[in-house]
Design a protein around this motif. Sequence first.
Motif, PDB file in Angstrom:
ATOM      1  N   ALA A 102       0.827  -1.207   0.000  1.00 47.47           N
ATOM      2  CA  ALA A 102       0.000   0.000   0.000  1.00 47.47           C
ATOM      3  C   ALA A 102       0.861   1.257   0.000  1.00 47.47           C
ATOM      4  CB  ALA A 102      -0.929  -0.014   1.211  1.00 47.47           C
ATOM      5  N   ALA A 103       1.984   1.220   0.700  1.00 49.39           N
ATOM      6  CA  ALA A 103       2.897   2.364   0.727  1.00 49.39           C
ATOM      7  C   ALA A 103       3.482   2.627  -0.655  1.00 49.39           C
ATOM      8  CB  ALA A 103       4.010   2.127   1.734  1.00 49.39           C
ATOM      9  N   VAL A 104       3.849   1.568  -1.362  1.00 46.99           N
ATOM     10  CA  VAL A 104       4.386   1.734  -2.717  1.00 46.99           C
ATOM     11  C   VAL A 104       3.332   2.371  -3.621  1.00 46.99           C
ATOM     12  CG1 VAL A 104       5.172   0.499  -4.775  1.00 46.99           C
ATOM     13  CG2 VAL A 104       6.075  -0.118  -2.525  1.00 46.99           C
ATOM     14  N   ASP A 130       3.666   5.970  -5.418  1.00 46.77           N
ATOM     15  CA  ASP A 130       3.551   6.109  -6.870  1.00 46.77           C
ATOM     16  C   ASP A 130       2.591   7.236  -7.242  1.00 46.77           C
ATOM     17  OD1 ASP A 130       5.308   4.015  -7.231  1.00 46.77           O
ATOM     18  OD2 ASP A 130       3.761   2.533  -7.717  1.00 46.77           O
ATOM     19  N   GLU A 131       1.521   7.384  -6.462  1.00 44.08           N
ATOM     20  CA  GLU A 131       0.494   8.379  -6.766  1.00 44.08           C
ATOM     21  C   GLU A 131       0.836   9.766  -6.230  1.00 44.08           C
ATOM     22  OE1 GLU A 131      -3.259   7.007  -5.331  1.00 44.08           O
ATOM     23  OE2 GLU A 131      -3.116   5.075  -6.374  1.00 44.08           O
ATOM     24  N   ASP A 159       6.470  13.196  -0.548  1.00 39.13           N
ATOM     25  CA  ASP A 159       5.832  14.196   0.301  1.00 39.13           C
ATOM     26  C   ASP A 159       4.400  13.809   0.666  1.00 39.13           C
ATOM     27  OD1 ASP A 159       8.136  15.705   0.185  1.00 39.13           O
ATOM     28  OD2 ASP A 159       7.438  16.949  -1.481  1.00 39.13           O
ATOM     29  N   GLY A 160       3.793  12.961  -0.133  1.00 40.32           N
ATOM     30  CA  GLY A 160       2.409  12.577   0.119  1.00 40.32           C
ATOM     31  C   GLY A 160       2.252  11.355   0.995  1.00 40.32           C
ATOM     32  N   PRO A 175       8.957   6.953  -9.612  1.00 39.70           N
ATOM     33  CA  PRO A 175       9.832   8.143  -9.621  1.00 39.70           C
ATOM     34  C   PRO A 175      10.197   8.658  -8.238  1.00 39.70           C
ATOM     35  CG  PRO A 175       7.587   8.690 -10.320  1.00 39.70           C
ATOM     36  CD  PRO A 175       7.681   7.200 -10.286  1.00 39.70           C
ATOM     37  N   TRP A 176       9.445   8.293  -7.221  1.00 42.63           N
ATOM     38  CA  TRP A 176       9.749   8.734  -5.859  1.00 42.63           C
ATOM     39  C   TRP A 176      11.040   8.109  -5.336  1.00 42.63           C
ATOM     40  CZ3 TRP A 176      10.076   4.509  -2.700  1.00 42.63           C
ATOM     41  CH2 TRP A 176       9.421   3.350  -3.125  1.00 42.63           C
ATOM     42  N   PHE A 177      11.506   7.016  -5.961  1.00 41.13           N
ATOM     43  CA  PHE A 177      12.712   6.360  -5.464  1.00 41.13           C
ATOM     44  C   PHE A 177      13.905   7.315  -5.490  1.00 41.13           C
ATOM     45  CE2 PHE A 177      16.626   3.937  -5.952  1.00 41.13           C
ATOM     46  CZ  PHE A 177      16.532   3.040  -4.903  1.00 41.13           C
ATOM     47  N   GLY A 178      13.960   8.172  -6.507  1.00 40.63           N
ATOM     48  CA  GLY A 178      15.051   9.138  -6.575  1.00 40.63           C
ATOM     49  C   GLY A 178      15.056  10.074  -5.389  1.00 40.63           C
ATOM     50  N   GLN A 179      13.860  10.518  -4.964  1.00 42.27           N
ATOM     51  CA  GLN A 179      13.761  11.350  -3.764  1.00 42.27           C
ATOM     52  C   GLN A 179      14.250  10.582  -2.537  1.00 42.27           C
ATOM     53  OE1 GLN A 179       9.385  12.156  -4.502  1.00 42.27           O
ATOM     54  NE2 GLN A 179       9.990  14.148  -3.724  1.00 42.27           N
ATOM     55  N   ALA A 180      13.800   9.334  -2.427  1.00 44.93           N
ATOM     56  CA  ALA A 180      14.177   8.519  -1.266  1.00 44.93           C
ATOM     57  C   ALA A 180      15.679   8.271  -1.240  1.00 44.93           C
ATOM     58  CB  ALA A 180      13.422   7.196  -1.291  1.00 44.93           C
TER      59      ALA A 180
END
Length: 223
Positions: A14-16, A20-21, A25-26, A93-98
């Motif tokens: 669910a976190a993934v 993704d959405e 930050d969300g 795309p959030w992986f880059g932020q992480a």
Amino acid sequence: MPRNTLTVEQIVAAAVALLDEEGLDGLNMRALGNRLDSAATAIYWHIKTKDELVRRAADGIWEEIELPDLEGDWRVAATAMATGLHDMLMRHPWFGQALGSHLLYGPGKARYDDHSLALYEYAGFSPADADRAAATVFIYVTGSALSSAAQISLTRRLTRAGHDADQALEETMTKAREVGLAYPHLRHRLTTPAAQTYAAAPDNTFPFGLQTILTGLQSHLTR
């Protein structure tokens, strides 16, 4: 959903999906609880902090990459691994932020790294050079994907701030074009019939760069 019916696997999946959405930050426990139809306190029973949740989510997506058989042409296998990684990063795309804000590790990433080292050693590189080859390809792939991820993150940030993201990006490109006209190589591209497509990356940029790197590694082996 009560805490005794939740599993870590359900929470991470669910976190993934939420990441993704909404991006990094969300992600928060309340939003995740709503997605799971559960109280945030039930999630904390299984995963203690947001940092741990991000780490687990970031490690889990590595399992999406299919690892190729090492028998055969090593460049074919290296291309498959690099392309699989690139596709995974584009899906998330959030992986880059992480990657730039969290300490990430786990069996998913270790599985990929181990197979990558095995691949380059199979190709004939010494262990030290296998490390260098794997790192070179990894840095190229992540760098190629992070530019797209950054644009997605920027679009989300502009939208949350109440801006028209498309209009803001278009205005920025117009200003960048005006600046670029002062420089000869940029001016040539911006004033040719193909100028309208110059804002996008040239076709096949990623595979071109990847094969150029692998050709260089092949030359190293030959020497």
